[in-house]
Design an enzyme around this catalytic site. Sequence first.
Site, short mmCIF file in Angstrom:
data_model
loop_
_atom_site.label_atom_id
_atom_site.label_comp_id
_atom_site.label_asym_id
_atom_site.label_seq_id
_atom_site.Cartn_x
_atom_site.Cartn_y
_atom_site.Cartn_z
N HIS A 120 0.85 -1.21 0.00
CA HIS A 120 0.00 0.00 0.00
C HIS A 120 0.87 1.24 0.00
CE1 HIS A 120 -3.25 2.74 1.36
NE2 HIS A 120 -4.04 1.82 0.84
N PHE A 121 1.44 1.69 -0.92
CA PHE A 121 1.65 1.17 -2.26
C PHE A 121 3.15 1.10 -2.45
CE2 PHE A 121 -2.29 3.63 -2.20
CZ PHE A 121 -3.21 2.68 -2.60
#
EC number: 4.2.1.59
Length: 144
Positions: free
Chosen positions: A51-52
Amino acid sequence: MEKFLDINEIKKIIPHRYPFLLVDKITELEEGKSAVGYKNVTANEYFFNGHFPEEPVMPGVLIIEALAQVGAVAILSKEEFKGKIAYFGGINKAKFRKKVVPGDVLRLSIELTKIKGVAGVGKAVATVDGKVVAEAELLFVIGK
């Protein structure tokens, strides 16, 4: 009454453990009324792996969970609730204002606005460098 709680003292109050303990310290505590805690967000947080990967952002749901953990410390410090568990009962009016990224220090504050029986409501605000990143009304239910 203001109190400072380190990670070991926090672990005596709430059952959360790594990797889900999202509060590093409590710097202010008015038992059963309010609390302020901090989370140092590092590049090594497990959630940044997905994420991410190219632009790490702390998931909003985990910011809310961190706020709820500070709220649990506040409500469970009330004499009648010591030794019990505070469950996350609900969330209202959640807003996410800014991204939280590695290197940020989250200031997590909650003011309990209502406690009735085994239920409580708190106004929670997360900030970074004095700017609001998330806010919500959190509901707690006390279990055994």
